[in-house]
Each structure stands twice: as C-alpha cells, then as structure tokens.
Design a protein around this motif. Structure first.
Motif, mmCIF file in Angstrom:
data_model
loop_
_atom_site.group_PDB
_atom_site.id
_atom_site.type_symbol
_atom_site.label_atom_id
_atom_site.label_comp_id
_atom_site.label_asym_id
_atom_site.label_seq_id
_atom_site.Cartn_x
_atom_site.Cartn_y
_atom_site.Cartn_z
ATOM 1 N N PHE A 24 0.779 -1.095 -0.011
ATOM 2 C CA PHE A 24 0.136 0.068 -0.061
ATOM 3 C C PHE A 24 0.714 1.176 -0.231
ATOM 4 C CE2 PHE A 24 -4.655 -1.191 0.266
ATOM 5 C CZ PHE A 24 -4.601 -2.516 0.291
ATOM 6 N N ILE B 178 -4.583 6.301 -3.801
ATOM 7 C CA ILE B 178 -5.840 6.534 -2.812
ATOM 8 C C ILE B 178 -6.811 5.958 -3.643
ATOM 9 C CG2 ILE B 178 -7.790 8.183 -2.066
ATOM 10 C CD1 ILE B 178 -5.245 10.143 -1.670
ATOM 11 N N ALA C 272 -6.396 1.960 -3.370
ATOM 12 C CA ALA C 272 -6.560 1.716 -1.957
ATOM 13 C C ALA C 272 -8.090 1.665 -1.471
ATOM 14 C CB ALA C 272 -5.774 2.529 -1.228
ATOM 15 N N VAL D 223 -10.142 -1.267 -0.088
ATOM 16 C CA VAL D 223 -10.959 -1.190 1.316
ATOM 17 C C VAL D 223 -12.365 -1.713 1.424
ATOM 18 C CG1 VAL D 223 -11.463 0.173 3.390
ATOM 19 C CG2 VAL D 223 -9.056 0.463 2.286
ATOM 20 N N HIS E 175 1.550 0.990 5.037
ATOM 21 C CA HIS E 175 1.289 2.145 4.341
ATOM 22 C C HIS E 175 2.257 3.333 4.377
ATOM 23 C CE1 HIS E 175 -1.265 4.288 6.983
ATOM 24 N NE2 HIS E 175 -1.614 3.273 7.443
ATOM 25 N N LEU F 204 -1.292 7.961 -0.791
ATOM 26 C CA LEU F 204 -2.122 7.652 0.276
ATOM 27 C C LEU F 204 -1.430 8.268 1.677
ATOM 28 C CD1 LEU F 204 -4.538 5.874 1.178
ATOM 29 C CD2 LEU F 204 -2.973 3.962 1.440
ATOM 30 N N SER G 82 -1.696 8.578 5.894
ATOM 31 C CA SER G 82 -2.432 7.831 7.004
ATOM 32 C C SER G 82 -3.813 8.437 7.218
ATOM 33 C CB SER G 82 -1.435 7.882 8.399
ATOM 34 O OG SER G 82 -0.521 9.055 8.473
ATOM 35 N N PHE H 129 -6.041 6.933 4.920
ATOM 36 C CA PHE H 129 -6.265 5.536 4.980
ATOM 37 C C PHE H 129 -7.490 5.175 6.388
ATOM 38 C CE2 PHE H 129 -4.756 1.021 6.017
ATOM 39 C CZ PHE H 129 -5.325 0.224 5.047
ATOM 40 N N ARG H 130 -7.102 6.063 7.334
ATOM 41 C CA ARG H 130 -7.995 5.907 8.478
ATOM 42 C C ARG H 130 -9.136 6.310 8.087
ATOM 43 N NH1 ARG H 130 -5.873 10.138 11.483
ATOM 44 N NH2 ARG H 130 -4.064 9.157 11.561
ATOM 45 N N THR I 173 -1.042 -0.141 10.171
ATOM 46 C CA THR I 173 -2.574 0.247 10.441
ATOM 47 C C THR I 173 -2.981 -1.278 10.872
ATOM 48 O OG1 THR I 173 -2.742 2.498 9.949
ATOM 49 C CG2 THR I 173 -4.716 1.033 10.494
#
Ligand SMILES: C[S@@+](CC[C@H](N)C(=O)[O-])C[C@H]1O[C@@H](n2cnc3c(N)ncnc32)[C@H](O)[C@@H]1O
Length: 286
Positions: free
Chosen positions: A186, A191, A194, A198, A215, A229, A231, A234-235, A269
């Motif tokens: 990742f 994005i 990703a 997800v 990532h 991407l 953090s 991604f969160r 993560t």
C-alpha cells in the motif's frame, strides 16, 4: 524502507529499450510533460536529485497526479522486478525481520482460519502466514510474483495465489477471510485503488476479523516513491467502510530496542471489522 533498498529507477537498468519506452510513455501520458521532465531530471542528475524529487512529489499531490503509483506503472515495475533476492533486499537486518515477525505479524494475525495476503511479491512474509493458516490466499498484480510464489510454496496444498487487477479481490468469496496482511504494497498504491481495496475488505472479511496493512503517511513527501495515500486518508477509508482502527504505529519496541516500520515514516495500521457490541475479538490482547 531499509538502507540497502534497490531503487525503482536503478531496477530499470534491467529493462530493454522497448520496455523503457513503454514505461516512459505511461508516465508521460498519466502525469504530463512537466512531471515527467522532473522525473527524467532526477534520473540523470544525481547532484540535484533530492530537490527534484521533492518538487515532483509536491506537484503530484497538488495536481492530483498518479505519479509512479498508477495501476499500469505498478504492474510494469513489479512484473519486471528481479525477484532473485526474494524481496530480502528490503530487509534491513535479520534481527529487524525476526522482530517484525514476532512483534507484529504473529502478534496481530491470529492462528488458523483463512489468512489473505495482498502483494506477496516473492513471498518474504508468505511462508510465515501459510504456516499459521488453515487456508491461505494471496493476490498480486504481477504474474511474475504469482509464478514465483506458486513454485516456492508448491508443497502447501492450503495455499492459493491469484493474479489480481490491482483494485479488487474478485477471486475471494464474500465473508470468507479471517485475517489480512499486506506489507510494502500500500506504500505504492494510490488512494483510488486503496479505496477500492478497502471496500473489498468489507466484503470479504468476516465479522471480527483483523487486518494489518503497511502504508505511507505523507503522500510521498518523505521520499521512497510512496503513493499519495496518507495515514489520515487510510484511516478515513477504513472508518467509511465500517472498520475500527485498533493501532497505528511507525516503530515498535523489542527487548529495549526500537525498530522502524520503514525508512520514510511508514506506518502499520491494525484494524478490525465491525462486530456486535457483545462480541469483541478474543485474540486481541492489544
Ligand atoms: C515492494 S514489493 C513487496 C512484496 C512483498 N510484500 C514484500 O514485502 O517483500 C510490492 C508488491 O506489491 C505488488 N503490488 C503492487 N501494486 C499492487 C496492487 N494494486 N495490488 C496487488 N499487488 C500489488 C507488487 O506486484 C509487488 O509484489
């Protein structure tokens, strides 16, 4: 990633003129003249390499360009990677790897069930995962990786390897996965892909299952050819898909020593799929 990293650009010296032209054309088509010129400048001029690199990364974010992390470019790069070192060229030391296996992989990925890996490469983490799994599936965008893994793990009848399209998990049935692992993948996925993955996680992962994904954090501004991407993004993607984030870390402690996840402020993560309130995961001693 580790100090002895083989740079993506250095790896291109293996490519023939036709592959090089195709790669350059892809980058040009997807990023435009300015970004590609900056890339070429970095390639030829080591003296101004760092300044040039920083510039193209910020331009990528500003103009929302795919950089070197689009599906097409990723496929071209990894399909043609020299996998003879089996990905260990990215392992900074045997101690780091052993500590990551003990303190991250075996700590968060529970034994048994169906374990899935995204982007196994040449199987740097795959052997450890297969040993823990009842059944194991891995999806990689590169046919060369799937071939290498199929040969390397041929005696393991519980393991299956698929070539994927880089954004979905169409070979994996709904609600069939108990845990998910992806390392050093990742960091190279933008994005859009990703986000698609997800959404697929929420389709294929069972209630109470756990995911562990490595990532980037800054969208590439810290170096290392990281994708856009971050953090934070991604969160948000995980929250939107109904996952709960259990842990985010850039280092871990082991016997008085601190180990980094990666060189460029990379992060791991750990997340769980949503579960009924009275059904909290029993294996999560975090
Ligand atoms: C740097 S290598 C890491 C391989 C392995 N995980 C390791 O740590 O040694 C990146 C891997 O991600 C795969 N990859 C890149 N983009 C992907 C995508 N969109 N979907 C699945 N795999 C992808 C590449 O083919 C390659 O196997």
């Amino acid at each position: 990633m580790p100090g002895n990293i083989i740079d993506i650009i250095a790896n291109r010296s293996r490519l023939g003129p036709r592959q090089k032209s195709r790669l350059l054309w892809d980058v040009f088509r997807e990023n435009g003249f300015v970004w590609t010129s900056l890339l070429v400048l970095y390639y030829f001029s080591s003296g101004i390499a760092e300044a040039s690199f920083a510039r193209l990364q910020s331009l990528k974010l500003k103009r929302n360009l795919p950089g070197t992390s689009s599906l097409g470019v990723n496929k071209e790069i990894w399909e043609n990677w020299d996998w003879q070192a089996e990905g260990e060229e990215w392992t900074p030391s045997p101690e780091w790897k052993e500590s990551l296996l003990r303190n991250v992989l075996r700590r968060y990925i529970p034994h048994g069930g169906h374990i899935m890996e995204i982007g196994p490469g040449a199987g740097r983490w795959t052997g450890a995962l297969i040993e823990m799994a009842d059944t194991f599936s891995a999806v990689d965008i590169a046919e060369s990786c799937v071939r290498v893994c199929q040969q390397k793990f041929a005696t393991h009848s519980n393991a299956r390897f698929f070539v994927g399209n880089g954004k979905d998990l169409s070979d994996i049935p709904d609600a069939s996965v108990d845990s998910l692992w992806s390392f050093d993948v990742f960091v190279h996925i933008n994005i859009a892909e990703a986000a698609s993955y997800v959404r697929e996680f929420s389709r294929v992962m069972r209630s109470n299952s756990v995911g562990v994904v490595h990532h980037g954090t800054s969208g590439g501004l810290d170096g290392g050819w990281r994708s856009n991407l971050t953090s934070q993004v991604f969160r948000e993607l995980l929250h939107q898909a109904g996952f709960r984030v259990l842990s985010e870390f850039q280092t871990w402690q082991d016997r008085g020593q601190e180990y980094p996840v990666g060189l460029y402020h990379d992060q791991i993560t750990v997340f769980v799929s949503s579960a009924p309130a009275d059904d909290s995961p029993s294996h999560m001693a975090i």
